[in-house]
Design an enzyme around this catalytic site. Sequence first.
Site, PDB file in Angstrom:
ATOM      1  N   TYR A  21     -36.297 -50.131  17.605  1.00 33.41           N
ATOM      2  CA  TYR A  21     -37.583 -50.622  17.737  1.00 33.41           C
ATOM      3  C   TYR A  21     -37.670 -51.488  19.009  1.00 33.41           C
ATOM      4  O   TYR A  21     -38.424 -51.663  19.916  1.00 33.41           O
ATOM      5  CB  TYR A  21     -38.107 -51.237  16.326  1.00 33.41           C
TER       6      TYR A  21
ATOM      7  N   LYS B 169     -39.991 -51.723  22.390  1.00 33.71           N
ATOM      8  CA  LYS B 169     -40.992 -52.627  22.710  1.00 33.71           C
ATOM      9  C   LYS B 169     -40.631 -53.515  24.124  1.00 33.71           C
ATOM     10  O   LYS B 169     -41.316 -54.016  24.732  1.00 33.71           O
ATOM     11  CB  LYS B 169     -41.142 -53.299  21.559  1.00 33.71           C
TER      12      LYS B 169
END
Length: 294
Positions: free
Chosen positions: A159, A163
Amino acid sequence: MRLTEGQVAVVTGAASGIGLAMARRFAAEGLKVVLADVEEEALERAAGELADDGARVLARTVDVGDRDSVLALADVAYDTFGAVHVLCNNAGVGSGAEGRMWEHDPNDWKWAFAVNVWGVFHGIQAFVPRMLAGGEPGHVVNTSSGDGGIAPLPTASVYAVTKAAVVTMTESLYAHLRAERAAVGASVLFPGPHMLRTGLWESHRNRPERYAKQRPRRTPYRSLGQWEAAMKEAGHEVTFTPVEEVAEFVVRGITADRFWMLPASEHSDRQIRARSASMLDRADPSYLESFILD
């Protein structure tokens, strides 16, 4: 950019959480809203709720990881409303990865990149050329996270990597728009400053078969409620930021043409300073050590 009645906002990941809160907030400003999400039933409920409150709404089931699906969304948005003024590339998923990075299931990375990175790029390619051609003021908001966007949480490394990519993509978009002297601005959003109650923890409910895990998880998925209970049992009180506050922050950021939609936070500022100092000093990333030792 001024938000005025009759403008059009497109929001991906709009069936719940931050996306739905942004759609509600845009509708409160008198904007027409285009809701896109992969979760059909939740999307229908969200669209019905907004329509009942008097908003002009268009809802479409969209897989942002599929370029053709996003291009079709742009087609129907322009066919229906004739213009788009605000684009929020907000759809995102966790990865479901567990263990050390070298133990990760490759499909965890493929799925997270498809939604969190390619989804943003697909939104930019589908909408920005038309927004520029329209000649009206506009704005693009790409949702990142403090995890990765500021400094990575190694226990959620997939993740975090996606990002971080969103931040760099948005910086590049900003530079390209400025080079064109465009009336369209760009911002990167860091929701917060605290934890948020969103469906990100249950992302696996919408995982496509093409990105199915190649081997079963060693541990069951943990819901946000279960994580919060575990934190309380360990003596840690968790603070949450209402998604409505994030949506208000976005509206204020657009009208101020603010690139960094980064809420004030001592924790975030410490991370930024520590990471910057590490780079400037050519030193090891000591700000990660507490996680490395886990």
